[in-house]
Design a protein around this motif. Structure first.
Motif, PDB file in Angstrom:
ATOM      1  N   THR A  64       0.863  -1.174   0.000  1.00 48.13           N
ATOM      2  CA  THR A  64       0.000   0.000   0.000  1.00 48.13           C
ATOM      3  C   THR A  64       0.904   1.229   0.000  1.00 48.13           C
ATOM      4  O   THR A  64       1.895   1.272   0.735  1.00 48.13           O
ATOM      5  CB  THR A  64      -0.896   0.005   1.256  1.00 48.13           C
ATOM      6  OG1 THR A  64      -1.688  -1.180   1.241  1.00 48.13           O
ATOM      7  CG2 THR A  64      -1.783   1.220   1.300  1.00 48.13           C
ATOM      8  N   VAL A  65       0.572   2.221  -0.830  1.00 48.53           N
ATOM      9  CA  VAL A  65       1.412   3.411  -0.990  1.00 48.53           C
ATOM     10  C   VAL A  65       0.638   4.653  -0.560  1.00 48.53           C
ATOM     11  O   VAL A  65      -0.541   4.802  -0.879  1.00 48.53           O
ATOM     12  CB  VAL A  65       1.847   3.576  -2.466  1.00 48.53           C
ATOM     13  CG1 VAL A  65       2.669   4.839  -2.656  1.00 48.53           C
ATOM     14  CG2 VAL A  65       2.627   2.360  -2.936  1.00 48.53           C
ATOM     15  N   ALA A  66       1.317   5.556   0.161  1.00 50.17           N
ATOM     16  CA  ALA A  66       0.723   6.834   0.553  1.00 50.17           C
ATOM     17  C   ALA A  66       1.790   7.917   0.502  1.00 50.17           C
ATOM     18  O   ALA A  66       2.952   7.676   0.847  1.00 50.17           O
ATOM     19  CB  ALA A  66       0.126   6.745   1.955  1.00 50.17           C
ATOM     20  N   ALA A  67       1.388   9.102   0.081  1.00 54.03           N
ATOM     21  CA  ALA A  67       2.280  10.256   0.069  1.00 54.03           C
ATOM     22  C   ALA A  67       2.317  10.872   1.463  1.00 54.03           C
ATOM     23  O   ALA A  67       1.305  10.898   2.164  1.00 54.03           O
ATOM     24  CB  ALA A  67       1.789  11.289  -0.937  1.00 54.03           C
ATOM     25  N   ILE A  68       3.502  11.340   1.869  1.00 51.23           N
ATOM     26  CA  ILE A  68       3.600  12.087   3.119  1.00 51.23           C
ATOM     27  C   ILE A  68       3.480  13.566   2.807  1.00 51.23           C
ATOM     28  O   ILE A  68       3.675  14.000   1.666  1.00 51.23           O
ATOM     29  CB  ILE A  68       4.901  11.777   3.900  1.00 51.23           C
ATOM     30  CG1 ILE A  68       6.140  12.157   3.092  1.00 51.23           C
ATOM     31  CG2 ILE A  68       4.932  10.329   4.347  1.00 51.23           C
ATOM     32  CD1 ILE A  68       7.433  12.103   3.904  1.00 51.23           C
ATOM     33  N   HIS A  69       3.171  14.341   3.852  1.00 52.97           N
ATOM     34  CA  HIS A  69       2.992  15.783   3.737  1.00 52.97           C
ATOM     35  C   HIS A  69       3.753  16.474   4.856  1.00 52.97           C
ATOM     36  O   HIS A  69       4.115  15.819   5.852  1.00 52.97           O
ATOM     37  CB  HIS A  69       1.493  16.118   3.813  1.00 52.97           C
ATOM     38  CG  HIS A  69       0.709  15.447   2.738  1.00 52.97           C
ATOM     39  ND1 HIS A  69       0.099  14.225   2.931  1.00 52.97           N
ATOM     40  CD2 HIS A  69       0.492  15.788   1.454  1.00 52.97           C
ATOM     41  CE1 HIS A  69      -0.490  13.852   1.806  1.00 52.97           C
ATOM     42  NE2 HIS A  69      -0.271  14.777   0.888  1.00 52.97           N
ATOM     43  N   PRO A  70       3.988  17.784   4.739  1.00 51.63           N
ATOM     44  CA  PRO A  70       4.725  18.490   5.787  1.00 51.63           C
ATOM     45  C   PRO A  70       4.097  18.367   7.173  1.00 51.63           C
ATOM     46  O   PRO A  70       4.783  18.522   8.182  1.00 51.63           O
ATOM     47  CB  PRO A  70       4.720  19.944   5.310  1.00 51.63           C
ATOM     48  CG  PRO A  70       4.604  19.839   3.818  1.00 51.63           C
ATOM     49  CD  PRO A  70       3.713  18.652   3.580  1.00 51.63           C
ATOM     50  N   SER A  71       2.827  18.050   7.247  1.00 56.69           N
ATOM     51  CA  SER A  71       2.139  17.947   8.537  1.00 56.69           C
ATOM     52  C   SER A  71       2.123  16.526   9.095  1.00 56.69           C
ATOM     53  O   SER A  71       1.385  16.241  10.039  1.00 56.69           O
ATOM     54  CB  SER A  71       0.708  18.455   8.395  1.00 56.69           C
ATOM     55  OG  SER A  71      -0.002  17.649   7.467  1.00 56.69           O
ATOM     56  N   ASP A  72       2.941  15.623   8.557  1.00 55.60           N
ATOM     57  CA  ASP A  72       2.956  14.231   9.028  1.00 55.60           C
ATOM     58  C   ASP A  72       4.085  13.997  10.027  1.00 55.60           C
ATOM     59  O   ASP A  72       5.222  14.408   9.808  1.00 55.60           O
ATOM     60  CB  ASP A  72       3.133  13.260   7.851  1.00 55.60           C
ATOM     61  CG  ASP A  72       1.892  13.168   6.993  1.00 55.60           C
ATOM     62  OD1 ASP A  72       0.787  13.416   7.509  1.00 55.60           O
ATOM     63  OD2 ASP A  72       2.023  12.838   5.798  1.00 55.60           O
ATOM     64  N   GLY A  73       3.745  13.285  11.094  1.00 53.91           N
ATOM     65  CA  GLY A  73       4.725  12.917  12.103  1.00 53.91           C
ATOM     66  C   GLY A  73       4.480  11.486  12.562  1.00 53.91           C
ATOM     67  O   GLY A  73       3.565  10.803  12.082  1.00 53.91           O
ATOM     68  N   TRP A  74       5.320  11.025  13.510  1.00 54.39           N
ATOM     69  CA  TRP A  74       5.196   9.677  14.070  1.00 54.39           C
ATOM     70  C   TRP A  74       5.500   9.788  15.555  1.00 54.39           C
ATOM     71  O   TRP A  74       6.587  10.220  15.937  1.00 54.39           O
ATOM     72  CB  TRP A  74       6.190   8.738  13.397  1.00 54.39           C
ATOM     73  CG  TRP A  74       5.831   7.303  13.564  1.00 54.39           C
ATOM     74  CD1 TRP A  74       6.100   6.506  14.657  1.00 54.39           C
ATOM     75  CD2 TRP A  74       5.133   6.483  12.631  1.00 54.39           C
ATOM     76  NE1 TRP A  74       5.607   5.245  14.444  1.00 54.39           N
ATOM     77  CE2 TRP A  74       5.010   5.198  13.204  1.00 54.39           C
ATOM     78  CE3 TRP A  74       4.608   6.700  11.356  1.00 54.39           C
ATOM     79  CZ2 TRP A  74       4.383   4.146  12.555  1.00 54.39           C
ATOM     80  CZ3 TRP A  74       3.983   5.659  10.708  1.00 54.39           C
ATOM     81  CH2 TRP A  74       3.875   4.402  11.302  1.00 54.39           C
ATOM     82  N   SER A  86       1.348   7.011  13.288  1.00 48.92           N
ATOM     83  CA  SER A  86       1.359   8.244  12.516  1.00 48.92           C
ATOM     84  C   SER A  86       0.485   9.274  13.222  1.00 48.92           C
ATOM     85  O   SER A  86      -0.595   8.928  13.717  1.00 48.92           O
ATOM     86  CB  SER A  86       0.813   7.949  11.114  1.00 48.92           C
ATOM     87  OG  SER A  86       0.736   9.128  10.367  1.00 48.92           O
ATOM     88  N   VAL A  87       0.973  10.517  13.288  1.00 50.63           N
ATOM     89  CA  VAL A  87       0.212  11.593  13.940  1.00 50.63           C
ATOM     90  C   VAL A  87       0.275  12.853  13.087  1.00 50.63           C
ATOM     91  O   VAL A  87       1.262  13.095  12.394  1.00 50.63           O
ATOM     92  CB  VAL A  87       0.755  11.903  15.361  1.00 50.63           C
ATOM     93  CG1 VAL A  87       0.529  10.731  16.305  1.00 50.63           C
ATOM     94  CG2 VAL A  87       2.217  12.307  15.332  1.00 50.63           C
ATOM     95  N   PRO A  88      -0.771  13.674  13.145  1.00 55.37           N
ATOM     96  CA  PRO A  88      -0.728  14.957  12.451  1.00 55.37           C
ATOM     97  C   PRO A  88       0.061  15.970  13.284  1.00 55.37           C
ATOM     98  O   PRO A  88       0.028  15.929  14.518  1.00 55.37           O
ATOM     99  CB  PRO A  88      -2.207  15.352  12.350  1.00 55.37           C
ATOM    100  CG  PRO A  88      -2.854  14.687  13.521  1.00 55.37           C
ATOM    101  CD  PRO A  88      -2.078  13.404  13.754  1.00 55.37           C
ATOM    102  N   LEU A  89       0.767  16.851  12.605  1.00 54.48           N
ATOM    103  CA  LEU A  89       1.519  17.907  13.278  1.00 54.48           C
ATOM    104  C   LEU A  89       0.775  19.225  13.130  1.00 54.48           C
ATOM    105  O   LEU A  89       0.128  19.446  12.115  1.00 54.48           O
ATOM    106  CB  LEU A  89       2.919  18.020  12.661  1.00 54.48           C
ATOM    107  CG  LEU A  89       3.764  16.750  12.716  1.00 54.48           C
ATOM    108  CD1 LEU A  89       5.114  16.992  12.082  1.00 54.48           C
ATOM    109  CD2 LEU A  89       3.899  16.226  14.134  1.00 54.48           C
ATOM    110  N   PRO A  90       0.851  20.087  14.126  1.00 51.01           N
ATOM    111  CA  PRO A  90       1.633  19.923  15.363  1.00 51.01           C
ATOM    112  C   PRO A  90       1.015  18.844  16.258  1.00 51.01           C
ATOM    113  O   PRO A  90      -0.181  18.568  16.197  1.00 51.01           O
ATOM    114  CB  PRO A  90       1.557  21.295  16.016  1.00 51.01           C
ATOM    115  CG  PRO A  90       0.308  21.908  15.491  1.00 51.01           C
ATOM    116  CD  PRO A  90       0.113  21.341  14.107  1.00 51.01           C
TER     117      PRO A  90
END
Length: 168
Positions: A64-74, A86-90
Motif C-alpha cells: 500500500t502506498v501513501a504520500a507524506i505531507h509536511p504535517s505528518d509525524g510519528w 502516525s500523527v498529524p503535526l503539530p
C-alpha cells in the motif's frame, strides 16, 4: 513478490540481491527500549510504503502506498495514547517529523515492530528508509541507498517480511 528480506552483518539481502545497509547506533537488540538506538532483532511485516511526492513519483510496489505531507509525524513518546503511530503535526507529544530536508525519509517503509498493539516504551518508528551517503548509523531503523530501496519495494507485497538478525 518476494516473501522474506534478511538484514544481517551490515547487508540487506533478498532473492538475487545483496546491498549495503545501515542499522542503529546501538547495534542489534533482542529487548529493544525507546531511545536505545538499537535495531530490534526479529521478523516484521512491511506495513506500507510512504514517499515524499515533491521529490519522487509514487514508486512501483505491491505494498500500500501513501504520500507524506509536511504535517505528518510519528509519535515516539511512551506517554502518548498514539505512541508508535502516525500523527498529524503539530502534535503535543514527542514525535518524529516525516517531512525531512535530509532525504532520509523520502521513502519510508514502517516495519510491523511493536505496533499490534504498541506497548509504551518498547520502541517506536522502526522503519526501512534511505541511508546517509556514508551509511552512518540510524536511531534503530534499517537504511539502504534510495536506488536499492526502490528496487526492493518493486518486488515487495503485503506478505513480505523483514528478518533482522544479529549475525555477522
Amino acid at each position: 513478490m518476494i516473501a522474506r528480506i534478511l538484514v544481517s552483518g551490515g547487508y540487506l539481502t533478498w532473492p538475487g540481491s545483496r546491498v549495503r545497509a545501515a542499522i542503529g547506533k546501538g547495534g542489534f537488540a533482542w529487548a529493544k527500549r525507546e531511545g536505545d538506538g538499537a535495531t530490534p532483532v526479529g521478523t516484521y511485516r512491511l506495513r506500507c510504503l510512504l514517499y515524499r511526492p515533491d521529490r519522487l513519483p509514487a514508486p512501483r510496489t505491491g505494498l500500500t502506498v501513501a504520500a507524506i505531507h509536511p504535517s505528518d509525524g510519528w509519535s515516539d513518546d511512551p506517554r502518548d495514547m498514539l505512541y508508535n503511530q502516525s500523527v498529524p503535526l503539530p502534535h503535543p507529544y514527542s514525535h518524529e517529523r516525516l517531512w525531512r530536508e535530509d532525504g532520509l525519509y523520502d521513502l519510508i517503509v514502517p516495519l510491523g515492530y511493536n505496533d499490534d498493539p504498541p506497548v509504551p516504551g518498547l520502541g517506536s518508528a522502526i522503519f526501512l528508509h534511505c541511508a546517509r551517503e556514508d551509511y552512518g548509523p540510524t536511531e534503530g531503523c534499517v537504511a539502504v541507498a534510495q536506488s536499492d530501496l526502490l528496487r526492493l519495494v518493486a518486488e515487495c507485497g503485503p506478505d513480505t517480511v523483514m528478518e533482522i538478525t544479529a549475525g555477522i
